[in-house]
Design a protein around this motif. Structure first.
Motif, PDB file in Angstrom:
ATOM      1  N   UNK A 380       0.909  -1.161  -0.092  1.00  0.00           N
ATOM      2  CA  UNK A 380       0.168  -0.147   0.079  1.00  0.00           C
ATOM      3  C   UNK A 380       0.873   1.216   0.118  1.00  0.00           C
ATOM      4  N   UNK A 381       2.065   1.066   0.330  1.00  0.00           N
ATOM      5  CA  UNK A 381       3.011   2.293   0.535  1.00  0.00           C
ATOM      6  C   UNK A 381       3.695   2.630  -0.970  1.00  0.00           C
ATOM      7  N   UNK A 382       3.144   2.001  -2.071  1.00  0.00           N
ATOM      8  CA  UNK A 382       3.762   2.127  -3.289  1.00  0.00           C
ATOM      9  C   UNK A 382       2.275   2.002  -4.238  1.00  0.00           C
ATOM     10  N   UNK A 383       1.847   3.124  -4.404  1.00  0.00           N
ATOM     11  CA  UNK A 383       0.695   2.921  -5.360  1.00  0.00           C
ATOM     12  C   UNK A 383       1.150   2.990  -6.774  1.00  0.00           C
ATOM     13  N   UNK A 384       0.155   2.523  -7.574  1.00  0.00           N
ATOM     14  CA  UNK A 384       0.396   2.457  -9.282  1.00  0.00           C
ATOM     15  C   UNK A 384       0.714   3.867  -9.734  1.00  0.00           C
ATOM     16  N   UNK A 385       1.799   3.752 -10.606  1.00  0.00           N
ATOM     17  CA  UNK A 385       2.188   4.802 -11.191  1.00  0.00           C
ATOM     18  C   UNK A 385       2.106   4.524 -12.614  1.00  0.00           C
ATOM     19  N   UNK A 386       1.861   5.115 -13.669  1.00  0.00           N
ATOM     20  CA  UNK A 386       1.520   5.186 -15.171  1.00  0.00           C
ATOM     21  C   UNK A 386       3.021   4.875 -15.638  1.00  0.00           C
ATOM     22  N   UNK A 387       2.956   3.563 -16.461  1.00  0.00           N
ATOM     23  CA  UNK A 387       4.349   3.346 -17.307  1.00  0.00           C
ATOM     24  C   UNK A 387       3.957   2.460 -18.382  1.00  0.00           C
ATOM     25  N   UNK A 388       4.775   2.903 -19.363  1.00  0.00           N
ATOM     26  CA  UNK A 388       4.530   2.125 -20.645  1.00  0.00           C
ATOM     27  C   UNK A 388       5.910   1.523 -21.347  1.00  0.00           C
ATOM     28  N   UNK A 389       5.689   0.505 -22.025  1.00  0.00           N
ATOM     29  CA  UNK A 389       6.782   0.216 -23.084  1.00  0.00           C
ATOM     30  C   UNK A 389       7.096   1.182 -24.111  1.00  0.00           C
ATOM     31  N   UNK A 390       8.396   1.222 -24.630  1.00  0.00           N
ATOM     32  CA  UNK A 390       8.622   2.314 -25.603  1.00  0.00           C
ATOM     33  C   UNK A 390       8.216   1.913 -26.861  1.00  0.00           C
ATOM     34  N   UNK A 391       8.384   2.640 -27.909  1.00  0.00           N
ATOM     35  CA  UNK A 391       8.202   2.348 -29.324  1.00  0.00           C
ATOM     36  C   UNK A 391       9.410   2.469 -29.955  1.00  0.00           C
ATOM     37  N   UNK A 392       9.338   1.940 -31.375  1.00  0.00           N
ATOM     38  CA  UNK A 392      10.521   2.157 -32.297  1.00  0.00           C
ATOM     39  C   UNK A 392      10.149   2.447 -33.326  1.00  0.00           C
ATOM     40  N   UNK A 393      11.201   3.291 -34.043  1.00  0.00           N
ATOM     41  CA  UNK A 393      11.011   3.802 -35.619  1.00  0.00           C
ATOM     42  C   UNK A 393      12.347   3.254 -36.319  1.00  0.00           C
ATOM     43  N   UNK A 394      12.380   2.772 -37.388  1.00  0.00           N
ATOM     44  CA  UNK A 394      13.325   3.007 -38.388  1.00  0.00           C
ATOM     45  C   UNK A 394      14.143   4.403 -38.546  1.00  0.00           C
ATOM     46  N   UNK A 395      15.301   4.321 -39.146  1.00  0.00           N
ATOM     47  CA  UNK A 395      16.015   5.571 -39.406  1.00  0.00           C
ATOM     48  C   UNK A 395      15.340   6.535 -40.099  1.00  0.00           C
ATOM     49  N   UNK A 396      14.423   6.133 -40.999  1.00  0.00           N
ATOM     50  CA  UNK A 396      13.649   7.125 -41.940  1.00  0.00           C
ATOM     51  C   UNK A 396      12.226   7.363 -41.105  1.00  0.00           C
ATOM     52  N   UNK A 397      12.101   7.136 -40.063  1.00  0.00           N
ATOM     53  CA  UNK A 397      10.884   7.639 -39.265  1.00  0.00           C
ATOM     54  C   UNK A 397       9.782   6.500 -39.105  1.00  0.00           C
ATOM     55  N   UNK A 398       9.739   5.552 -39.902  1.00  0.00           N
ATOM     56  CA  UNK A 398       8.544   4.400 -40.204  1.00  0.00           C
ATOM     57  C   UNK A 398       8.492   3.802 -38.937  1.00  0.00           C
ATOM     58  N   UNK A 399       7.324   3.682 -38.207  1.00  0.00           N
ATOM     59  CA  UNK A 399       7.219   2.704 -36.994  1.00  0.00           C
ATOM     60  C   UNK A 399       7.419   1.506 -37.328  1.00  0.00           C
ATOM     61  N   UNK A 400       7.903   0.735 -36.428  1.00  0.00           N
ATOM     62  CA  UNK A 400       8.456  -0.686 -36.586  1.00  0.00           C
ATOM     63  C   UNK A 400       8.248  -1.330 -35.279  1.00  0.00           C
ATOM     64  N   UNK A 401       8.357  -2.608 -35.221  1.00  0.00           N
ATOM     65  CA  UNK A 401       8.045  -3.668 -34.079  1.00  0.00           C
ATOM     66  C   UNK A 401       9.173  -3.194 -33.103  1.00  0.00           C
ATOM     67  N   UNK A 402       8.746  -2.989 -31.808  1.00  0.00           N
ATOM     68  CA  UNK A 402       9.533  -2.909 -30.553  1.00  0.00           C
ATOM     69  C   UNK A 402       9.836  -4.083 -30.030  1.00  0.00           C
TER      70      UNK A 402
END
Length: 402
Positions: A380-402
């Protein structure tokens, strides 16, 4: 015995965890992990709003029937949120049954098939030199199997490599970050890493590597072939698995063993991969795959086709899931290896457990049930904090699989 309550404990002792606690009229309770990295509250809502009310008054020993009730009864089947919720209930019920019968869960799954559960550690570095040193340190701690990841020349950040001095943790507080990726540079760098590792550390250590779904099938085939001299234990998640036939192309071009499945949430995600023998290790985890009931069936099917298990075991799975995975791995015949990312001291304090590590193997202990508990006052002393996995983009800016 009847279920009298089912409630959630959401906490964040260094990272977010959702724990289901099912209590009975005989004072016995069981714990299930309901953590879905980056979507924790979606599972919590599914459980509290839709699942927990349906459990009250039921006999907790009817594990198979309750599993089918939650899977078939919802009509909308599968998906990571639904299957994580089912897994939390399922594991908690196995925990209750073990405690009620005064025996560890592995005895309920058929008893011991081996003395201990081989686990692999994570080693990483900003460059090859750092990764070699990191693997050596894990070996000095007693690990006989190590996953190795290294930074890529010319890239500011790489999957599996921490940004600072702390242990690698993919989930980040706040909204998702973005990183850059180049398959071409990676394909040039990865074989050099494993060539060095074998030269400096010898042939006895099992070496593993995670591609993290980032290649096309032909690129993965090329990588697998290049890694053959290093005799890897496995090459993990070489491509996204939605197109299962993609693994056929990889298999036809390399003898490097292939592991996949940590993002699977149903046996059906692996059906063709297993029956066509396109993979060697199934990585599906208990918490996202529907629990011990579902994983036992998947493992039995996989055994027919010489496919072994290698369950996901990152820090986004709580010690409840680690305990369940160890009971599972100890009991099934076609166990391969268990991933072991060490939890922080704070996480271990919130989830006191019986399992131990020694000389490359882990042991679930012989306490009735799973052998893991939760300190609700500390949690109870450590409540939930929003967190996410990151994203990845290719060198030209295309979103790709992380």
């Amino acid at each position: 015995m009847k279920i009298t309550s089912a409630r959630l404990i959401i906490c964040s002792p260094d990272r977010n965890f959702v724990t289901l606690k099912i209590e009975t009229d005989e004072g016995i309770y069981g714990l299930g992990d309901a953590t879905l990295n980056g979507r924790e509250l979606a599972v919590a809502s599914y459980l509290s709003e839709h699942v927990c009310p349906c459990l009250i008054g039921r006999d907790p020993s009817q594990i198979e029937d309750i599993w089918q009730y939650l899977y078939r009864g919802a009509y909308w089947r599968r998906g990571p949120v639904t299957m994580t919720a089912i897994a939390a209930v399922d594991v908690a019920l196995w925990d209750i049954k073990g405690k009620a019968l005064n025996t560890p869960v592995y005895n309920l799954l058929g008893g011991k098939s081996r003395d201990g559960v081989m686990v692999y550690a994570h080693a990483n570095g900003r460059d090859i030199d750092e990764t070699v040193d990191s693997v050596r340190k894990e070996m000095e701690l007693g690990y006989i199997a190590v996953r190795a990841q290294s930074g890529i020349p010319g890239m500011s950040g790489t999957y599996g490599v921490p940004k600072g001095t702390k242990a690698y943790e993919p989930a980040e507080r706040g909204l998702p970050s973005e990183s850059l990726w180049s398959s071409e540079r990676y394909l040039r760098a990865a074989p050099k890493l494993f060539e060095r590792l074998r030269v400096e550390l010898g042939e006895d250590v099992h070496l593993l590597h995670d591609v993290h779904h980032r290649l096309t099938p032909i690129e993965a085939a090329r990588l697998g072939k290049a890694l053959e001299p290093a005799n890897l234990f496995w090459m993990e998640d070489p491509v996204p698995a939605e197109l299962q036939e993609g693994f056929k192309l990889i298999r036809e071009h390399t003898t490097t063993p292939i592991a996949t499945g940590e993002v699977f949430n149903s046996f059906w995600d692996a059906h063709d991969l297993i029956r066509n023998q396109w993979i060697d290790y199934l990585r599906m985890t208990i918490v996202h795959g529907g629990g011990l009931t579902a994983l036992k069936k998947a493992a039995d099917f996989a055994a027919i086709y010489h496919v072994r298990t290698g369950c996901h075991g990152a820090t986004d799975l709580s010690p409840v899931t680690m305990a369940a995975a160890l009971h599972f791995g100890l009991s099934i015949h076609n166990f391969g290896v268990q991933e072991h990312m060490r939890h922080s001291a704070l996480t271990d304090a919130v989830f006191p457990h019986e399992y131990t590590f020694s000389a490359g193997y882990m042991y679930p202990g012989d306490k009735p049930g799973l052998g893991v508990d939760i300190d609700e006052t500390l949690a109870a002393k450590y409540p939930y904090e929003r967190a996410y996995l990151p994203l990845a983009r290719k060198l030209d800016g295309t979103l790709t699989d992380w």
